[in-house]
Write a protein that holds these residues in place. Structure first.
Motif, PDB file in Angstrom:
ATOM      1  N   UNK A  26      12.621  -2.663 -48.473  1.00 46.63           N
ATOM      2  CA  UNK A  26      11.654  -1.555 -48.571  1.00 46.63           C
ATOM      3  C   UNK A  26      10.303  -1.859 -47.917  1.00 46.63           C
ATOM      4  N   UNK A  27      10.062  -3.123 -47.588  1.00 48.23           N
ATOM      5  CA  UNK A  27       8.733  -3.503 -47.080  1.00 48.23           C
ATOM      6  C   UNK A  27       8.404  -2.810 -45.764  1.00 48.23           C
ATOM      7  N   UNK A  28       9.362  -2.749 -44.879  1.00 45.10           N
ATOM      8  CA  UNK A  28       9.109  -2.142 -43.557  1.00 45.10           C
ATOM      9  C   UNK A  28       8.679  -0.692 -43.687  1.00 45.10           C
ATOM     10  N   UNK A  29       9.217   0.022 -44.647  1.00 46.64           N
ATOM     11  CA  UNK A  29       8.896   1.434 -44.811  1.00 46.64           C
ATOM     12  C   UNK A  29       7.589   1.636 -45.566  1.00 46.64           C
ATOM     13  N   UNK A  30       7.282   0.773 -46.516  1.00 47.45           N
ATOM     14  CA  UNK A  30       6.110   0.979 -47.372  1.00 47.45           C
ATOM     15  C   UNK A  30       4.907   0.115 -46.985  1.00 47.45           C
ATOM     16  N   UNK A  31       5.208  -0.989 -46.314  1.00 42.32           N
ATOM     17  CA  UNK A  31       4.135  -1.916 -45.998  1.00 42.32           C
ATOM     18  C   UNK A  31       3.612  -2.653 -47.201  1.00 42.32           C
ATOM     19  N   UNK A  32       4.340  -2.589 -48.290  1.00 40.98           N
ATOM     20  CA  UNK A  32       3.931  -3.243 -49.542  1.00 40.98           C
ATOM     21  C   UNK A  32       5.024  -4.213 -49.990  1.00 40.98           C
ATOM     22  N   UNK A  39       6.386  -6.436 -56.374  1.00 38.25           N
ATOM     23  CA  UNK A  39       6.085  -7.540 -57.291  1.00 38.25           C
ATOM     24  C   UNK A  39       7.337  -8.380 -57.556  1.00 38.25           C
ATOM     25  N   UNK A  40       8.498  -7.726 -57.598  1.00 38.38           N
ATOM     26  CA  UNK A  40       9.747  -8.466 -57.865  1.00 38.38           C
ATOM     27  C   UNK A  40      10.034  -9.478 -56.758  1.00 38.38           C
ATOM     28  N   UNK A  41       9.675  -9.125 -55.524  1.00 40.65           N
ATOM     29  CA  UNK A  41       9.894 -10.020 -54.396  1.00 40.65           C
ATOM     30  C   UNK A  41       8.954 -11.231 -54.499  1.00 40.65           C
ATOM     31  N   UNK A 101       4.677 -11.763 -41.125  1.00 37.87           N
ATOM     32  CA  UNK A 101       3.212 -11.839 -41.219  1.00 37.87           C
ATOM     33  C   UNK A 101       2.725 -11.333 -42.569  1.00 37.87           C
ATOM     34  N   UNK A 102       3.310 -10.245 -43.024  1.00 43.42           N
ATOM     35  CA  UNK A 102       2.898  -9.663 -44.301  1.00 43.42           C
ATOM     36  C   UNK A 102       3.261 -10.565 -45.476  1.00 43.42           C
ATOM     37  N   UNK A 103       4.377 -11.264 -45.343  1.00 44.80           N
ATOM     38  CA  UNK A 103       4.850 -12.124 -46.426  1.00 44.80           C
ATOM     39  C   UNK A 103       4.086 -13.448 -46.505  1.00 44.80           C
ATOM     40  N   UNK A 104       3.575 -13.899 -45.407  1.00 45.13           N
ATOM     41  CA  UNK A 104       2.819 -15.150 -45.391  1.00 45.13           C
ATOM     42  C   UNK A 104       3.646 -16.340 -45.851  1.00 45.13           C
ATOM     43  N   UNK A 105       3.101 -17.127 -46.775  1.00 48.24           N
ATOM     44  CA  UNK A 105       3.772 -18.344 -47.243  1.00 48.24           C
ATOM     45  C   UNK A 105       5.061 -18.058 -48.007  1.00 48.24           C
ATOM     46  N   UNK A 106       5.185 -16.829 -48.466  1.00 51.01           N
ATOM     47  CA  UNK A 106       6.420 -16.480 -49.187  1.00 51.01           C
ATOM     48  C   UNK A 106       7.609 -16.278 -48.237  1.00 51.01           C
ATOM     49  N   UNK A 107       7.311 -16.170 -46.950  1.00 53.04           N
ATOM     50  CA  UNK A 107       8.382 -15.925 -45.965  1.00 53.04           C
ATOM     51  C   UNK A 107       9.440 -17.026 -46.034  1.00 53.04           C
ATOM     52  N   UNK A 108       9.019 -18.280 -45.910  1.00 47.91           N
ATOM     53  CA  UNK A 108       9.975 -19.398 -45.916  1.00 47.91           C
ATOM     54  C   UNK A 108      10.706 -19.490 -47.255  1.00 47.91           C
TER      55      UNK A 108
END
Length: 343
Positions: A77-83, A86-88, A257-264
């Motif tokens: 859902x991130x791509x559509x909402x840009x948000x 919290x669960x992620x 980019x939006x996820x930052x350190x949570x990406x990995x």
């Protein structure tokens, strides 16, 4: 005097002849027909052939993690909402708390070739297995792994590794003095009755054997059908799991980019979830193949046990009839004996 003695000897000899004649005349030449009829009426009881015990089986199953599905849906859902839901974010935090940076990096860098090799049934590389084992032992990360149940045969889970005859009785004549002709006829009547009993037994044993052959005839084909359907079952499940992994991985890359350190952390979690599925899938496929073999073996064993029990039942019925025939034979022989008549 000599003449008188000759007359006495003649009279004695005549008397002895008459006594012997009367005695021989009283011995019957035929056994009692009523007893013969009784002998002929003895039959081997008809045994109802019992079928083999039923073999029960339950299929394996694999259930996707509700937690992993929730996280994948949130990432999508991130791509559509840009948000970032919290669960992620919570999921990423749980990975960080359970695994070291090195372990996270190891899981985040799993290549498509490695996934393909594991999906084809290959073993997990040692470093990946170590991280996956650690995740399985962690309550938080274990929730992201699929659950599965092994197949069972006769109530037992199947892992992925994986009559003597009773001696015939012999009728005794009990030392009776009987007419040779009568006893021979009694013996012949018994022999005829026994031939009939033997034939009845043979007919029933043949029926038992036919039932056994009928029971085992389809086992091999059923086992082949069971085994043959396994690849298609898992091909569909594996394809669905890969689609979910690929879609989640693409969404992560698109929103790095939006996820930052949570990406990995989330990349590592996606790999853990997918490798966990593939590991479970491989285990279940092997278990399913083993279960097909176990079901075939159980069916064969059940058929053999039924044949043994049915054969024993026929033998018991035969021995009961034979014992009765021997008892009647003794009575038949007694009927040939002079029981005291003679007038």
């Amino acid at each position: 005097m000599k003449k008188q003695r000759s007359i006495s000897l003649f009279v004695f000899g005549l008397a002895l002849t008459l006594v012997m004649y009367n005695c021989k005349k009283s011995d019957p030449l035929e056994p009692d027909q009523t007893i013969v009829d009784k002998l002929n009426d003895i039959k081997v009881a008809q045994v109802t052939i019992a079928p083999p015990a039923a073999v029960t089986t339950t299929p394996s199953s694999i259930t996707a993690s509700a937690k992993a599905t929730e996280t994948a849906t949130g990432i999508a859902s991130i791509s559509a909402t840009g948000v970032v839901p919290a669960s992620v974010t919570t999921s990423a935090t749980q990975v960080s708390a359970a695994l070291s940076p090195t372990e996270v990096a190891t899981m985040a860098a799993v290549t498509p070739a490695t996934f393909a090799a594991v999906a084809a049934g290959g073993a997990l590389p040692a470093d990946l297995k170590s991280v996956l084992d650690k995740a399985s032992a962690d309550p938080a990360l274990k929730a992201f792994l699929p659950s599965f149940t092994l197949p069972t045969v006769n109530g037992k889970a199947v892992p992925g590794r994986q009559g003597a005859s009773v001696p015939q009785t012999i009728a005794q004549s009990e030392g009776l003095e009987v007419s040779d002709e009568c006893i021979a006829k009694a013996e012949a009547a018994f022999a005829t009755a026994k031939v009939n009993l033997d034939a009845s037994k043979a007919t029933q044993i043949a029926a038992v054997e036919k039932a056994y052959q009928d029971a085992i005839a389809p086992i091999s084909a059923a086992q082949a059908t069971c085994t043959g359907g396994i690849p298609a079952k898992y091909a569909a499940l594996d394809a669905a799991a890969k689609t979910t992994y690929d879609a989640t991985n693409a969404a992560l890359d698109a929103n790095q980019a939006l996820l930052g350190s949570n990406y990995a952390l989330l990349k590592a979690l996606n790999s853990i979830s997918y490798l966990g599925y593939l590991s479970s899938s491989n285990t279940l496929q092997a278990a399913d193949v083993a279960a097909c073999t176990a079901a075939g073996a159980a069916s064969t064993t059940a058929a053999q046990a039924a044949r043994t029990a049915n054969t024993a039942a026929v033998e018991a019925a035969y021995q009961t009839a034979l014992a009765a025939a021997n008892t009647v034979k003794t009575d038949l022989i007694k009927s040939c004996h002079n029981q005291g008549g003679g007038n």
